[in-house]
Design a protein around this motif. Structure first.
Motif, PDB file in Angstrom:
ATOM      1  N   MET A  52       0.841  -1.183   0.000  1.00 48.32           N
ATOM      2  CA  MET A  52       0.000   0.000   0.000  1.00 48.32           C
ATOM      3  C   MET A  52       0.881   1.239   0.000  1.00 48.32           C
ATOM      4  SD  MET A  52      -2.846   1.183   2.789  1.00 48.32           S
ATOM      5  CE  MET A  52      -4.052   0.017   2.262  1.00 48.32           C
ATOM      6  N   CYS A  53       0.537   2.199  -0.803  1.00 49.92           N
ATOM      7  CA  CYS A  53       1.293   3.443  -0.905  1.00 49.92           C
ATOM      8  C   CYS A  53       0.664   4.497   0.014  1.00 49.92           C
ATOM      9  CB  CYS A  53       1.272   3.926  -2.353  1.00 49.92           C
ATOM     10  SG  CYS A  53       2.125   5.490  -2.570  1.00 49.92           S
ATOM     11  N   TRP A  54       1.391   4.920   1.024  1.00 52.67           N
ATOM     12  CA  TRP A  54       0.908   5.936   1.947  1.00 52.67           C
ATOM     13  C   TRP A  54       1.391   7.298   1.489  1.00 52.67           C
ATOM     14  CZ3 TRP A  54      -2.529   4.669   5.572  1.00 52.67           C
ATOM     15  CH2 TRP A  54      -2.645   3.335   5.901  1.00 52.67           C
ATOM     16  N   ASN A  55       0.474   8.219   1.291  1.00 51.20           N
ATOM     17  CA  ASN A  55       0.819   9.541   0.786  1.00 51.20           C
ATOM     18  C   ASN A  55       0.568  10.587   1.873  1.00 51.20           C
ATOM     19  OD1 ASN A  55       1.353  11.808  -0.650  1.00 51.20           O
ATOM     20  ND2 ASN A  55      -0.332  11.592  -2.073  1.00 51.20           N
ATOM     21  N   THR A  56       1.530  10.754   2.772  1.00 54.94           N
ATOM     22  CA  THR A  56       1.371  11.729   3.852  1.00 54.94           C
ATOM     23  C   THR A  56       1.836  13.120   3.454  1.00 54.94           C
ATOM     24  OG1 THR A  56       3.525  11.164   4.770  1.00 54.94           O
ATOM     25  CG2 THR A  56       1.617   9.996   5.662  1.00 54.94           C
ATOM     26  N   SER A  57       2.529  13.236   2.321  1.00 58.76           N
ATOM     27  CA  SER A  57       3.045  14.544   1.925  1.00 58.76           C
ATOM     28  C   SER A  57       2.081  15.301   1.022  1.00 58.76           C
ATOM     29  CB  SER A  57       4.389  14.395   1.224  1.00 58.76           C
ATOM     30  OG  SER A  57       4.231  13.661   0.029  1.00 58.76           O
ATOM     31  N   SER A  58       0.981  14.685   0.638  1.00 55.39           N
ATOM     32  CA  SER A  58       0.027  15.353  -0.242  1.00 55.39           C
ATOM     33  C   SER A  58      -0.483  16.635   0.410  1.00 55.39           C
ATOM     34  CB  SER A  58      -1.144  14.420  -0.551  1.00 55.39           C
ATOM     35  OG  SER A  58      -1.972  15.010  -1.511  1.00 55.39           O
ATOM     36  N   ALA A  59      -0.420  17.717  -0.337  1.00 55.56           N
ATOM     37  CA  ALA A  59      -0.783  19.034   0.197  1.00 55.56           C
ATOM     38  C   ALA A  59      -2.181  19.441  -0.234  1.00 55.56           C
ATOM     39  CB  ALA A  59       0.233  20.069  -0.269  1.00 55.56           C
ATOM     40  N   PHE A  60      -2.741  20.370   0.510  1.00 54.02           N
ATOM     41  CA  PHE A  60      -4.040  20.967   0.204  1.00 54.02           C
ATOM     42  C   PHE A  60      -3.977  22.415   0.662  1.00 54.02           C
ATOM     43  CE2 PHE A  60      -4.160  18.364   4.044  1.00 54.02           C
ATOM     44  CZ  PHE A  60      -4.457  19.304   5.018  1.00 54.02           C
ATOM     45  N   ALA A  61      -5.019  23.183   0.389  1.00 59.56           N
ATOM     46  CA  ALA A  61      -5.034  24.586   0.811  1.00 59.56           C
ATOM     47  C   ALA A  61      -4.814  24.641   2.325  1.00 59.56           C
ATOM     48  CB  ALA A  61      -6.355  25.238   0.430  1.00 59.56           C
ATOM     49  N   PRO A  62      -3.774  25.325   2.785  1.00 61.78           N
ATOM     50  CA  PRO A  62      -3.438  25.322   4.213  1.00 61.78           C
ATOM     51  C   PRO A  62      -4.562  25.844   5.096  1.00 61.78           C
ATOM     52  CG  PRO A  62      -1.669  26.276   2.924  1.00 61.78           C
ATOM     53  CD  PRO A  62      -2.841  26.116   2.003  1.00 61.78           C
ATOM     54  N   VAL A  63      -4.609  25.272   6.296  1.00 58.71           N
ATOM     55  CA  VAL A  63      -5.589  25.660   7.306  1.00 58.71           C
ATOM     56  C   VAL A  63      -4.824  26.026   8.571  1.00 58.71           C
ATOM     57  CG1 VAL A  63      -7.505  24.862   8.748  1.00 58.71           C
ATOM     58  CG2 VAL A  63      -7.334  24.073   6.393  1.00 58.71           C
ATOM     59  N   GLY A  64      -5.127  27.180   9.130  1.00 56.63           N
ATOM     60  CA  GLY A  64      -4.560  27.574  10.414  1.00 56.63           C
ATOM     61  C   GLY A  64      -5.509  27.179  11.520  1.00 56.63           C
ATOM     62  N   LEU A  65      -4.995  26.535  12.566  1.00 59.25           N
ATOM     63  CA  LEU A  65      -5.813  26.098  13.698  1.00 59.25           C
ATOM     64  C   LEU A  65      -5.294  26.736  14.976  1.00 59.25           C
ATOM     65  CD1 LEU A  65      -5.995  22.255  12.943  1.00 59.25           C
ATOM     66  CD2 LEU A  65      -7.752  23.979  12.455  1.00 59.25           C
ATOM     67  N   ALA A  66      -6.212  27.215  15.812  1.00 61.18           N
ATOM     68  CA  ALA A  66      -5.863  27.735  17.132  1.00 61.18           C
ATOM     69  C   ALA A  66      -6.330  26.715  18.159  1.00 61.18           C
ATOM     70  CB  ALA A  66      -6.526  29.089  17.368  1.00 61.18           C
ATOM     71  N   LEU A  67      -5.405  25.872  18.593  1.00 64.26           N
ATOM     72  CA  LEU A  67      -5.732  24.796  19.528  1.00 64.26           C
ATOM     73  C   LEU A  67      -5.748  25.325  20.952  1.00 64.26           C
ATOM     74  CD1 LEU A  67      -3.438  22.257  17.746  1.00 64.26           C
ATOM     75  CD2 LEU A  67      -5.923  22.120  17.839  1.00 64.26           C
ATOM     76  N   PRO A  68      -6.708  24.853  21.759  1.00 59.24           N
ATOM     77  CA  PRO A  68      -6.860  25.416  23.103  1.00 59.24           C
ATOM     78  C   PRO A  68      -5.855  24.922  24.145  1.00 59.24           C
ATOM     79  CG  PRO A  68      -8.553  23.773  22.694  1.00 59.24           C
ATOM     80  CD  PRO A  68      -7.782  23.937  21.418  1.00 59.24           C
ATOM     81  N   ARG A  69      -5.416  23.657  24.069  1.00 53.35           N
ATOM     82  CA  ARG A  69      -4.549  23.101  25.107  1.00 53.35           C
ATOM     83  C   ARG A  69      -3.339  22.436  24.496  1.00 53.35           C
ATOM     84  NH1 ARG A  69      -9.461  20.236  26.904  1.00 53.35           N
ATOM     85  NH2 ARG A  69      -8.458  18.620  25.718  1.00 53.35           N
ATOM     86  N   PRO A  70      -2.162  22.811  24.816  1.00 58.03           N
ATOM     87  CA  PRO A  70      -1.836  24.154  25.285  1.00 58.03           C
ATOM     88  C   PRO A  70      -2.126  25.148  24.169  1.00 58.03           C
ATOM     89  CG  PRO A  70       0.176  23.015  24.677  1.00 58.03           C
ATOM     90  CD  PRO A  70      -0.955  22.026  24.494  1.00 58.03           C
ATOM     91  N   ALA A  71      -2.326  26.373  24.526  1.00 63.59           N
ATOM     92  CA  ALA A  71      -2.693  27.394  23.538  1.00 63.59           C
ATOM     93  C   ALA A  71      -1.607  27.502  22.474  1.00 63.59           C
ATOM     94  CB  ALA A  71      -2.923  28.728  24.219  1.00 63.59           C
ATOM     95  N   THR A  72      -1.869  26.878  21.334  1.00 60.11           N
ATOM     96  CA  THR A  72      -0.901  26.893  20.238  1.00 60.11           C
ATOM     97  C   THR A  72      -1.619  27.129  18.922  1.00 60.11           C
ATOM     98  OG1 THR A  72      -1.064  24.502  19.926  1.00 60.11           O
ATOM     99  CG2 THR A  72       0.699  25.274  21.336  1.00 60.11           C
TER     100      THR A  72
END
Length: 103
Positions: A1-21
């Motif tokens: 099976m070929c795993w494609n973890t480098s495939s890109a898409f329109a970037p999304v910025g996330l503001a995660l609550p814990r820890p605030a990052t």
């Protein structure tokens, strides 16, 4: 099976609550790491759908952009602020924007 973890898409910025990052998700690999390590809750319906969509995108069953939509739904469910990241080249050549926005 070929795993494609480098495939890109329109970037999304996330503001995660814990820890605030703040994280920018650009690839399926980025997304998989955030879903597994940084996500605040692993019991939401949209979260489970996003994890499944991530695996499906990595294995080539769905397009990365389809996964991106699932990620945005999961972020909404978890109360995570998500924004679309505009890449520099996107603004160039747009006459409808002020010149300072194109720099």
């Amino acid at each position: 099976m070929c795993w494609n973890t480098s495939s890109a898409f329109a970037p999304v910025g996330l503001a995660l609550p814990r820890p605030a990052t703040r994280k920018i998700v650009r690839t399926l690999g980025d997304a998989a790491r955030i879903l597994m390590k940084d996500w605040p809750s692993d019991d939401g319906e949209e979260y489970v759908a996003a994890v499944k969509a991530c695996v499906d995108a990595i294995s080539g069953k769905i397009a990365p952009e389809q996964f991106r939509e699932a990620l945005l739904r999961a972020a909404g469910e978890a109360g995570i602020a998500a924004i679309t990241v505009v890449q520099r080249g996107v603004l160039e050549g747009r006459p409808d924007l002020p010149s300072r926005a194109r720099r």
